[in-house]
Scaffold this motif. Structure first.
Motif, PDB file in Angstrom:
ATOM      1  N   PHE A 105     -10.462 -45.084  14.851  1.00 37.42           N
ATOM      2  CA  PHE A 105      -9.469 -43.821  14.745  1.00 37.42           C
ATOM      3  C   PHE A 105      -9.456 -43.793  15.809  1.00 37.42           C
ATOM      4  N   GLY A 106     -10.554 -43.927  17.123  1.00 42.17           N
ATOM      5  CA  GLY A 106     -10.716 -43.441  18.328  1.00 42.17           C
ATOM      6  C   GLY A 106      -9.630 -44.924  19.066  1.00 42.17           C
ATOM      7  N   LEU A 107     -10.177 -45.740  18.761  1.00 39.61           N
ATOM      8  CA  LEU A 107      -9.031 -46.185  20.071  1.00 39.61           C
ATOM      9  C   LEU A 107      -7.641 -46.019  19.155  1.00 39.61           C
ATOM     10  N   VAL A 108      -7.418 -45.868  17.595  1.00 40.66           N
ATOM     11  CA  VAL A 108      -5.271 -45.803  17.544  1.00 40.66           C
ATOM     12  C   VAL A 108      -6.082 -44.850  18.055  1.00 40.66           C
ATOM     13  N   SER A 109      -5.966 -43.727  18.503  1.00 41.23           N
ATOM     14  CA  SER A 109      -5.694 -42.143  19.244  1.00 41.23           C
ATOM     15  C   SER A 109      -5.563 -42.565  20.319  1.00 41.23           C
ATOM     16  N   VAL A 110      -5.291 -42.973  21.358  1.00 42.31           N
ATOM     17  CA  VAL A 110      -5.189 -43.640  22.341  1.00 42.31           C
ATOM     18  C   VAL A 110      -3.778 -44.042  22.460  1.00 42.31           C
ATOM     19  N   ALA A 111      -2.667 -44.032  21.472  1.00 43.55           N
ATOM     20  CA  ALA A 111      -0.917 -44.435  21.753  1.00 43.55           C
ATOM     21  C   ALA A 111      -1.337 -42.133  21.223  1.00 43.55           C
ATOM     22  N   LEU A 112      -1.775 -41.581  21.242  1.00 45.12           N
ATOM     23  CA  LEU A 112      -1.247 -40.369  21.681  1.00 45.12           C
ATOM     24  C   LEU A 112      -0.832 -39.821  23.272  1.00 45.12           C
ATOM     25  N   PRO A 113      -2.107 -40.511  24.497  1.00 45.82           N
ATOM     26  CA  PRO A 113      -1.542 -40.233  25.477  1.00 45.82           C
ATOM     27  C   PRO A 113      -0.114 -41.159  26.085  1.00 45.82           C
ATOM     28  N   TYR A 114      -1.071 -42.920  25.375  1.00 44.74           N
ATOM     29  CA  TYR A 114       0.059 -43.558  26.329  1.00 44.74           C
ATOM     30  C   TYR A 114       1.637 -43.721  25.491  1.00 44.74           C
ATOM     31  N   LEU A 115       1.528 -42.734  24.289  1.00 46.89           N
ATOM     32  CA  LEU A 115       2.599 -42.782  23.967  1.00 46.89           C
ATOM     33  C   LEU A 115       3.841 -41.521  24.258  1.00 46.89           C
ATOM     34  N   VAL A 116       3.014 -40.840  24.047  1.00 45.48           N
ATOM     35  CA  VAL A 116       4.049 -39.023  24.401  1.00 45.48           C
ATOM     36  C   VAL A 116       2.991 -38.443  25.741  1.00 45.48           C
ATOM     37  N   MET A 117       1.883 -38.021  25.396  1.00 41.16           N
ATOM     38  CA  MET A 117       1.411 -36.842  26.283  1.00 41.16           C
ATOM     39  C   MET A 117       1.999 -38.055  27.898  1.00 41.16           C
ATOM     40  N   GLN A 118       1.062 -39.146  28.286  1.00 41.16           N
ATOM     41  CA  GLN A 118       1.801 -39.531  29.621  1.00 41.16           C
ATOM     42  C   GLN A 118       2.655 -39.642  30.201  1.00 41.16           C
ATOM     43  N   PRO A 119       3.845 -39.862  29.134  1.00 41.22           N
ATOM     44  CA  PRO A 119       5.324 -39.920  29.745  1.00 41.22           C
ATOM     45  C   PRO A 119       5.787 -38.450  30.103  1.00 41.22           C
TER      46      PRO A 119
END
Length: 161
Positions: A105-119
């Motif tokens: 889950f920790g690894l999957v949660s990186v989708a939030l910064p990659y796909l939402v926050m950073q853009p």
């Protein structure tokens, strides 16, 4: 139900605290700076006015109490992530935590910064517009893996109490 909600709250806070301690250690020992939570607060503050994306969040107008808003959002997200984990694996995990679901889950949660926050911050998908995208990606990935470790550690501490 109330006990489960309290456990989720404490696991989310505990995991986020572990992540923050990791960030502190990186800054203190290696001089590596992490996310400035004032920028998270600035982003959230601008959402109230309908602006969800910025060309550069650091150049956006500051909002009142952005540090407080950012830190609050950071911990609230950690609690929501803990709730999503428990919803995915079942409440039994809180009484008998296993490391693999938390780490995955920790690894999957990186989708939030990659796909939402950073853009949304103007850094591009997965930090593509940062000066060193690979370093940005690896830092986010490792930080979220540490968050997964924090989920497991916090759940173990609560289960033992």
């Amino acid at each position: 139900m109330a006990e489960t909600a309290l456990r989720i709250l404490l696991v989310g806070i505990g995991a986020t605290l572990v992540m923050d301690l990791w960030g502190w250690l990186l800054r203190r020992v290696y001089g590596v700076s992490g996310l400035d939570y004032r920028m998270v607060g600035r982003w959230v503050g601008h959402m109230a006015h309908g602006q969800f994306r910025h060309d550069g969040i650091g150049r956006a107008a500051p909002v009142p109490a952005e540090a407080l808003i950012g830190w609050g959002a950071h911990y609230a997200i950690g609690v929501v992530f803990a709730a999503v984990l428990v919803a995915a694996v079942g409440q039994g995990w809180l009484q008998a935590p296993m490391p693999m679901p938390a780490l995955v889950f920790g690894l999957v949660s990186v989708a939030l910064p990659y796909l939402v926050m950073q853009p949304a911050f103007g850094s591009g998908v997965a930090g593509a517009r940062t000066p060193d995208p690979l370093a940005t990606r690896l830092r986010s990935l490792i930080t979220h893996l540490v968050f997964g470790c924090g989920l497991y550690l916090a759940a173990c501490l609560l289960a033992a109490a």
